[in-house]
Design a protein around this motif. Structure first.
Motif, PDB file in Angstrom:
ATOM      1  N   PRO A   5       0.836  -1.211   0.000  1.00 59.83           N
ATOM      2  CA  PRO A   5       0.000   0.000   0.000  1.00 59.83           C
ATOM      3  C   PRO A   5       0.873   1.264   0.000  1.00 59.83           C
ATOM      4  CG  PRO A   5      -0.748  -1.536   1.677  1.00 59.83           C
ATOM      5  CD  PRO A   5       0.551  -2.063   1.143  1.00 59.83           C
ATOM      6  N   PRO A   6       0.404   2.323  -0.617  1.00 57.78           N
ATOM      7  CA  PRO A   6       1.207   3.548  -0.728  1.00 57.78           C
ATOM      8  C   PRO A   6       1.125   4.428   0.524  1.00 57.78           C
ATOM      9  CG  PRO A   6      -0.825   3.813  -1.923  1.00 57.78           C
ATOM     10  CD  PRO A   6      -0.811   2.400  -1.402  1.00 57.78           C
ATOM     11  N   TYR A   7       1.724   3.942   1.593  1.00 60.07           N
ATOM     12  CA  TYR A   7       1.708   4.715   2.832  1.00 60.07           C
ATOM     13  C   TYR A   7       2.444   6.040   2.673  1.00 60.07           C
ATOM     14  CZ  TYR A   7       0.000   0.481   5.057  1.00 60.07           C
ATOM     15  OH  TYR A   7      -0.748  -0.615   5.396  1.00 60.07           O
ATOM     16  N   PHE A   8       3.487   6.039   1.841  1.00 60.92           N
ATOM     17  CA  PHE A   8       4.232   7.270   1.605  1.00 60.92           C
ATOM     18  C   PHE A   8       3.331   8.335   0.978  1.00 60.92           C
ATOM     19  CE2 PHE A   8       6.651   9.963  -1.310  1.00 60.92           C
ATOM     20  CZ  PHE A   8       7.463  10.614  -0.390  1.00 60.92           C
ATOM     21  N   LEU A   9       2.504   7.940   0.003  1.00 58.53           N
ATOM     22  CA  LEU A   9       1.590   8.890  -0.627  1.00 58.53           C
ATOM     23  C   LEU A   9       0.559   9.412   0.366  1.00 58.53           C
ATOM     24  CD1 LEU A   9       0.802   7.405  -4.151  1.00 58.53           C
ATOM     25  CD2 LEU A   9       2.136   9.428  -3.601  1.00 58.53           C
ATOM     26  N   LEU A  10       0.129   8.549   1.271  1.00 55.64           N
ATOM     27  CA  LEU A  10      -0.829   8.948   2.287  1.00 55.64           C
ATOM     28  C   LEU A  10      -0.253  10.073   3.146  1.00 55.64           C
ATOM     29  CD1 LEU A  10      -3.651   7.896   3.466  1.00 55.64           C
ATOM     30  CD2 LEU A  10      -2.236   6.872   5.238  1.00 55.64           C
ATOM     31  N   VAL A  11       0.962   9.884   3.630  1.00 51.19           N
ATOM     32  CA  VAL A  11       1.607  10.888   4.472  1.00 51.19           C
ATOM     33  C   VAL A  11       1.966  12.128   3.660  1.00 51.19           C
ATOM     34  CG1 VAL A  11       3.641  11.343   5.912  1.00 51.19           C
ATOM     35  CG2 VAL A  11       2.445   9.165   6.107  1.00 51.19           C
ATOM     36  N   ALA A  12       2.455  11.933   2.432  1.00 48.25           N
ATOM     37  CA  ALA A  12       2.831  13.067   1.583  1.00 48.25           C
ATOM     38  C   ALA A  12       1.623  13.937   1.255  1.00 48.25           C
ATOM     39  CB  ALA A  12       3.501  12.567   0.308  1.00 48.25           C
ATOM     40  N   GLY A  13       0.492  13.327   0.948  1.00 48.30           N
ATOM     41  CA  GLY A  13      -0.718  14.093   0.670  1.00 48.30           C
ATOM     42  C   GLY A  13      -1.194  14.871   1.876  1.00 48.30           C
ATOM     43  N   LEU A  14      -1.117  14.246   3.029  1.00 47.77           N
ATOM     44  CA  LEU A  14      -1.530  14.913   4.261  1.00 47.77           C
ATOM     45  C   LEU A  14      -0.619  16.102   4.562  1.00 47.77           C
ATOM     46  CD1 LEU A  14      -3.555  14.732   6.608  1.00 47.77           C
ATOM     47  CD2 LEU A  14      -1.873  13.347   7.810  1.00 47.77           C
ATOM     48  N   LEU A  15       0.689  15.903   4.447  1.00 54.19           N
ATOM     49  CA  LEU A  15       1.634  16.990   4.713  1.00 54.19           C
ATOM     50  C   LEU A  15       1.516  18.108   3.680  1.00 54.19           C
ATOM     51  CD1 LEU A  15       4.806  14.996   5.841  1.00 54.19           C
ATOM     52  CD2 LEU A  15       3.168  16.250   7.258  1.00 54.19           C
ATOM     53  N   ALA A  16       1.275  17.758   2.431  1.00 55.76           N
ATOM     54  CA  ALA A  16       1.089  18.777   1.395  1.00 55.76           C
ATOM     55  C   ALA A  16      -0.152  19.612   1.684  1.00 55.76           C
ATOM     56  CB  ALA A  16       0.996  18.124   0.023  1.00 55.76           C
ATOM     57  N   SER A  17      -1.211  18.965   2.129  1.00 56.57           N
ATOM     58  CA  SER A  17      -2.430  19.697   2.473  1.00 56.57           C
ATOM     59  C   SER A  17      -2.205  20.634   3.652  1.00 56.57           C
ATOM     60  CB  SER A  17      -3.557  18.735   2.811  1.00 56.57           C
ATOM     61  OG  SER A  17      -3.947  18.030   1.676  1.00 56.57           O
ATOM     62  N   PHE A  18      -1.480  20.164   4.650  1.00 53.20           N
ATOM     63  CA  PHE A  18      -1.186  21.016   5.802  1.00 53.20           C
ATOM     64  C   PHE A  18      -0.332  22.210   5.406  1.00 53.20           C
ATOM     65  CE2 PHE A  18      -1.782  17.366   9.017  1.00 53.20           C
ATOM     66  CZ  PHE A  18      -3.100  17.717   9.210  1.00 53.20           C
ATOM     67  N   ALA A  19       0.671  21.987   4.570  1.00 52.20           N
ATOM     68  CA  ALA A  19       1.542  23.082   4.134  1.00 52.20           C
ATOM     69  C   ALA A  19       0.767  24.105   3.314  1.00 52.20           C
ATOM     70  CB  ALA A  19       2.714  22.527   3.333  1.00 52.20           C
ATOM     71  N   ALA A  20      -0.044  23.630   2.383  1.00 49.34           N
ATOM     72  CA  ALA A  20      -0.843  24.549   1.575  1.00 49.34           C
ATOM     73  C   ALA A  20      -1.901  25.242   2.431  1.00 49.34           C
ATOM     74  CB  ALA A  20      -1.501  23.797   0.418  1.00 49.34           C
ATOM     75  N   GLY A  21      -2.432  24.555   3.420  1.00 47.00           N
ATOM     76  CA  GLY A  21      -3.392  25.165   4.331  1.00 47.00           C
ATOM     77  C   GLY A  21      -2.776  26.280   5.153  1.00 47.00           C
ATOM     78  N   ALA A  22      -1.535  26.090   5.579  1.00 44.17           N
ATOM     79  CA  ALA A  22      -0.835  27.148   6.316  1.00 44.17           C
ATOM     80  C   ALA A  22      -0.613  28.363   5.420  1.00 44.17           C
ATOM     81  CB  ALA A  22       0.485  26.624   6.857  1.00 44.17           C
ATOM     82  N   ALA A  23      -0.241  28.115   4.164  1.00 40.92           N
ATOM     83  CA  ALA A  23      -0.059  29.218   3.217  1.00 40.92           C
ATOM     84  C   ALA A  23      -1.389  29.926   2.947  1.00 40.92           C
ATOM     85  CB  ALA A  23       0.541  28.703   1.916  1.00 40.92           C
ATOM     86  N   PHE A  24      -2.450  29.169   2.807  1.00 42.32           N
ATOM     87  CA  PHE A  24      -3.783  29.736   2.589  1.00 42.32           C
ATOM     88  C   PHE A  24      -4.187  30.604   3.770  1.00 42.32           C
ATOM     89  CE2 PHE A  24      -8.418  29.526   2.887  1.00 42.32           C
ATOM     90  CZ  PHE A  24      -8.791  29.904   1.606  1.00 42.32           C
ATOM     91  N   ASN A  25      -3.981  30.103   4.973  1.00 38.81           N
ATOM     92  CA  ASN A  25      -4.336  30.829   6.189  1.00 38.81           C
ATOM     93  C   ASN A  25      -3.570  32.148   6.283  1.00 38.81           C
ATOM     94  OD1 ASN A  25      -5.369  31.372   8.792  1.00 38.81           O
ATOM     95  ND2 ASN A  25      -3.587  30.409   9.720  1.00 38.81           N
ATOM     96  N   THR A  26      -2.273  32.093   6.073  1.00 41.40           N
ATOM     97  CA  THR A  26      -1.450  33.293   6.170  1.00 41.40           C
ATOM     98  C   THR A  26      -1.842  34.319   5.121  1.00 41.40           C
ATOM     99  OG1 THR A  26       0.383  31.965   7.023  1.00 41.40           O
ATOM    100  CG2 THR A  26       0.927  34.137   6.161  1.00 41.40           C
TER     101      THR A  26
END
Length: 120
Positions: A5-26
């Motif tokens: 299973p692509p556990y790496f993609l799972l974590v990468a997608g989650l971290l990408a969303s958090f990073a983009a969410g922080a940029a969106f918030n700022t």
């Protein structure tokens, strides 16, 4: 027979969303503060420009990868998982972007009191 299973993609997608969410918030906070200092310069409803839209798309892409990886972990093929995740993300993203625009209009017309949910 079964691939890993692509556990790496799972974590990468989650971290990408958090990073983009922080940029969106700022970006959103800075745009609202700029508007609050001079509301006559630009309507708040016009804040939905590329500076806000690009981080939002980043959030959506991260969510899409996260959902696809999650579906893949449960046994869907990667192509089917990405197809399902893309449709879900697109529909959810369009709904959220539409609601975001409506909230900006409410905030512009009635100030922060327009968003007071306790009044209902």
């Amino acid at each position: 027979m079964y691939s890993t299973p692509p556990y790496f993609l799972l974590v990468a997608g989650l971290l990408a969303s958090f990073a983009a969410g922080a940029a969106f918030n700022t970006t959103l906070q800075q745009s609202i503060q700029t508007w609050a200092k001079n509301p006559a310069k630009q309507p708040l409803s016009q804040l939905k420009g590329p500076q806000i839209f690009v981080p939002f798309v980043g959030i959506c892409l991260g969510v899409c990868v996260f959902l696809a990886a999650g579906l893949s972990i449960f046994g869907f093929s990667l192509k089917i998982a990405f197809a399902i995740a893309a449709v879900l993300t697109l529909l959810s993203g369009l709904l959220i972007w539409s609601q975001f625009g409506k909230i900006l209009i409410q905030l512009e017309q009635g100030g922060s009191r327009a968003l007071d949910l306790d009044a209902f």
